[in-house]
Design a protein around this motif. Structure first.
Motif, PDB file in Angstrom:
ATOM      1  N   LYS A  34       0.828  -1.192   0.000  1.00  0.00           N
ATOM      2  CA  LYS A  34       0.000   0.000   0.000  1.00  0.00           C
ATOM      3  C   LYS A  34       0.867   1.249   0.000  1.00  0.00           C
ATOM      4  O   LYS A  34       1.767   1.399   0.821  1.00  0.00           O
ATOM      5  CB  LYS A  34      -0.910  -0.005   1.228  1.00  0.00           C
ATOM      6  CG  LYS A  34      -1.883   1.149   1.278  1.00  0.00           C
ATOM      7  CD  LYS A  34      -2.736   1.042   2.514  1.00  0.00           C
ATOM      8  CE  LYS A  34      -3.721   2.207   2.598  1.00  0.00           C
ATOM      9  NZ  LYS A  34      -4.558   2.131   3.822  1.00  0.00           N
ATOM     10  N   ASN A  35       0.594   2.132  -0.931  1.00  0.00           N
ATOM     11  CA  ASN A  35       1.354   3.367  -1.010  1.00  0.00           C
ATOM     12  C   ASN A  35       0.929   4.333   0.094  1.00  0.00           C
ATOM     13  O   ASN A  35      -0.250   4.433   0.427  1.00  0.00           O
ATOM     14  CB  ASN A  35       1.147   4.034  -2.372  1.00  0.00           C
ATOM     15  CG  ASN A  35       1.971   3.365  -3.455  1.00  0.00           C
ATOM     16  OD1 ASN A  35       2.869   2.584  -3.163  1.00  0.00           O
ATOM     17  ND2 ASN A  35       1.660   3.669  -4.707  1.00  0.00           N
ATOM     18  N   HIS A  36       1.906   5.016   0.639  1.00  0.00           N
ATOM     19  CA  HIS A  36       1.664   6.048   1.636  1.00  0.00           C
ATOM     20  C   HIS A  36       2.094   7.392   1.053  1.00  0.00           C
ATOM     21  O   HIS A  36       3.152   7.497   0.438  1.00  0.00           O
ATOM     22  CB  HIS A  36       2.457   5.767   2.917  1.00  0.00           C
ATOM     23  CG  HIS A  36       2.152   4.442   3.543  1.00  0.00           C
ATOM     24  ND1 HIS A  36       1.162   4.271   4.488  1.00  0.00           N
ATOM     25  CD2 HIS A  36       2.701   3.219   3.358  1.00  0.00           C
ATOM     26  CE1 HIS A  36       1.120   2.997   4.855  1.00  0.00           C
ATOM     27  NE2 HIS A  36       2.046   2.340   4.172  1.00  0.00           N
ATOM     28  N   CYS A  49       5.644  12.907  -1.876  1.00  0.00           N
ATOM     29  CA  CYS A  49       6.251  11.594  -2.083  1.00  0.00           C
ATOM     30  C   CYS A  49       5.216  10.473  -1.971  1.00  0.00           C
ATOM     31  O   CYS A  49       4.258  10.562  -1.203  1.00  0.00           O
ATOM     32  CB  CYS A  49       7.359  11.339  -1.061  1.00  0.00           C
ATOM     33  SG  CYS A  49       8.624  12.629  -0.983  1.00  0.00           S
ATOM     34  N   SER A  50       5.462   9.410  -2.728  1.00  0.00           N
ATOM     35  CA  SER A  50       4.702   8.173  -2.621  1.00  0.00           C
ATOM     36  C   SER A  50       5.662   7.095  -2.121  1.00  0.00           C
ATOM     37  O   SER A  50       6.660   6.799  -2.771  1.00  0.00           O
ATOM     38  CB  SER A  50       4.111   7.786  -3.971  1.00  0.00           C
ATOM     39  OG  SER A  50       3.397   6.566  -3.880  1.00  0.00           O
ATOM     40  N   ASP A  54       6.776   2.949   5.674  1.00  0.00           N
ATOM     41  CA  ASP A  54       6.921   4.113   6.543  1.00  0.00           C
ATOM     42  C   ASP A  54       8.385   4.528   6.612  1.00  0.00           C
ATOM     43  O   ASP A  54       9.281   3.691   6.718  1.00  0.00           O
ATOM     44  CB  ASP A  54       6.418   3.789   7.947  1.00  0.00           C
ATOM     45  CG  ASP A  54       4.897   3.644   7.996  1.00  0.00           C
ATOM     46  OD1 ASP A  54       4.230   4.246   7.137  1.00  0.00           O
ATOM     47  OD2 ASP A  54       4.402   2.937   8.882  1.00  0.00           O
ATOM     48  N   ILE A  55       8.617   5.827   6.566  1.00  0.00           N
ATOM     49  CA  ILE A  55       9.955   6.383   6.643  1.00  0.00           C
ATOM     50  C   ILE A  55      10.152   6.990   8.021  1.00  0.00           C
ATOM     51  O   ILE A  55       9.229   7.594   8.590  1.00  0.00           O
ATOM     52  CB  ILE A  55      10.173   7.454   5.555  1.00  0.00           C
ATOM     53  CG1 ILE A  55       9.867   6.875   4.169  1.00  0.00           C
ATOM     54  CG2 ILE A  55      11.599   7.989   5.596  1.00  0.00           C
ATOM     55  CD1 ILE A  55      10.752   5.734   3.765  1.00  0.00           C
ATOM     56  N   ARG A  56      11.338   6.820   8.567  1.00  0.00           N
ATOM     57  CA  ARG A  56      11.656   7.388   9.868  1.00  0.00           C
ATOM     58  C   ARG A  56      11.356   8.880   9.877  1.00  0.00           C
ATOM     59  O   ARG A  56      11.736   9.617   8.969  1.00  0.00           O
ATOM     60  CB  ARG A  56      13.125   7.138  10.219  1.00  0.00           C
ATOM     61  CG  ARG A  56      13.531   7.576  11.611  1.00  0.00           C
ATOM     62  CD  ARG A  56      14.905   7.048  11.967  1.00  0.00           C
ATOM     63  NE  ARG A  56      15.911   7.442  10.984  1.00  0.00           N
ATOM     64  CZ  ARG A  56      16.530   6.573  10.190  1.00  0.00           C
ATOM     65  NH1 ARG A  56      16.236   5.280  10.240  1.00  0.00           N
ATOM     66  NH2 ARG A  56      17.438   7.001   9.325  1.00  0.00           N
ATOM     67  N   LEU A  65      15.484   9.133  -0.928  1.00  0.00           N
ATOM     68  CA  LEU A  65      16.126   7.931  -1.452  1.00  0.00           C
ATOM     69  C   LEU A  65      15.136   6.787  -1.657  1.00  0.00           C
ATOM     70  O   LEU A  65      15.177   6.094  -2.682  1.00  0.00           O
ATOM     71  CB  LEU A  65      17.241   7.488  -0.491  1.00  0.00           C
ATOM     72  CG  LEU A  65      18.012   6.216  -0.867  1.00  0.00           C
ATOM     73  CD1 LEU A  65      18.797   6.433  -2.155  1.00  0.00           C
ATOM     74  CD2 LEU A  65      18.948   5.810   0.277  1.00  0.00           C
ATOM     75  N   MET A  66      14.227   6.591  -0.705  1.00  0.00           N
ATOM     76  CA  MET A  66      13.363   5.415  -0.711  1.00  0.00           C
ATOM     77  C   MET A  66      11.999   5.648  -1.364  1.00  0.00           C
ATOM     78  O   MET A  66      11.321   4.683  -1.734  1.00  0.00           O
ATOM     79  CB  MET A  66      13.145   4.938   0.733  1.00  0.00           C
ATOM     80  CG  MET A  66      14.416   4.552   1.468  1.00  0.00           C
ATOM     81  SD  MET A  66      15.243   3.134   0.697  1.00  0.00           S
ATOM     82  CE  MET A  66      14.015   1.853   0.978  1.00  0.00           C
ATOM     83  N   CYS A  67      11.581   6.896  -1.504  1.00  0.00           N
ATOM     84  CA  CYS A  67      10.252   7.189  -2.022  1.00  0.00           C
ATOM     85  C   CYS A  67      10.330   7.820  -3.409  1.00  0.00           C
ATOM     86  O   CYS A  67      11.378   8.297  -3.832  1.00  0.00           O
ATOM     87  CB  CYS A  67       9.513   8.143  -1.071  1.00  0.00           C
ATOM     88  SG  CYS A  67       9.369   7.549   0.625  1.00  0.00           S
TER      89      CYS A  67
END
Length: 225
Positions: A34-36, A49-50, A54-56, A65-67
């Motif tokens: 599931k996209n956040h 961002c998509s 969950d990102i810290r 970097l991750m999204c």
């Protein structure tokens, strides 16, 4: 050595079945991711961002970097209904007002990434059902949450947080005090149900004149502080 005969008639159906199952499993895996939606500001730049995970909180470099992120100009920001979970990292209330005031979102996480205490200002949010707040200020309550529900609701509702009850449309609206992000008090909420007219019930409420009065609407008004 004994040779084992292998029929091509059984080979191709097996190969087709294996390929079909592989595609089905991969498709199910992607659907389960599931996209956040994450929105944050950094050096006067807004990033939308998509993210698949969950990102810290407040880790801007990790988010980039991750999204899958894109830069959005403040002048092009429009009011949006968020169908997925929404997370916002912010350092001042002006960003929250621009992004959230009179916006419809069901599941919301707000992370205060600043250091200066925030003033008391109020945001109006449509359809809010779950709120999580987190702050980096050294307060007593760094992370808290609240869930909003109606006592008459015993069925699963859709994202719009509305359903027909005696031919009335149940509408959720929340008023959020931004000073709660200072983390010096326990997060509290108070809901008033069966409100037919916000203007009549709360005449001193900010922006109360913008809410329409309708015979087929019943409001659940929640104050979060």
């Amino acid at each position: 050595m004994k040779l084992i005969a292998f029929s091509t008639y059984s080979f191709w159906p097996s190969l087709f079945l294996a390929g079909f199952l592989g595609i089905h499993i991969a498709d199910s895996f992607l659907r389960s991711q599931k996209n956040h939606t994450l929105i944050f500001t950094k050096e006067n730049v807004i990033r939308n961002c998509s993210c698949l995970a969950d990102i810290r909180d407040c880790d801007y470099n990790l988010a980039n970097l991750m999204c899958n992120c894109r830069t959005v100009l403040p002048s092009t920001m429009e009011k949006t209904n968020y169908n997925s979970d929404l997370t916002i990292w912010f350092t001042d209330t002006s960003v929250l007002e621009m992004l959230l005031n009179f916006t419809r979102v069901c599941d919301l996480k707000l992370s205060f990434c600043g250091t200066a205490p925030l003033p008391t200002e109020y945001l109006t949010i449509w359809g809010l059902r779950k709120l999580r707040v987190k702050n980096k200020v050294k307060g007593q309550f760094p992370e808290q949450s609240v869930t909003i529900s109606s006592s008459s609701n015993h069925e699963k509702e859709d994202f719009l947080a509305m359903h027909n009850k005696d031919r009335q449309m149940l509408v959720y609206i929340s008023f959020l005090d931004t000073s709660l992000f200072n983390g010096y008090s326990l997060l509290k909420s108070y809901s008033v149900e069966n409100v037919s007219s916000i203007t009549e019930h709360f005449p001193s409420l900010l922006y109360s004149d913008v809410f329409s009065t309708s015979d087929n609407k019943s409001y659940v008004v929640t104050f979060i502080y």
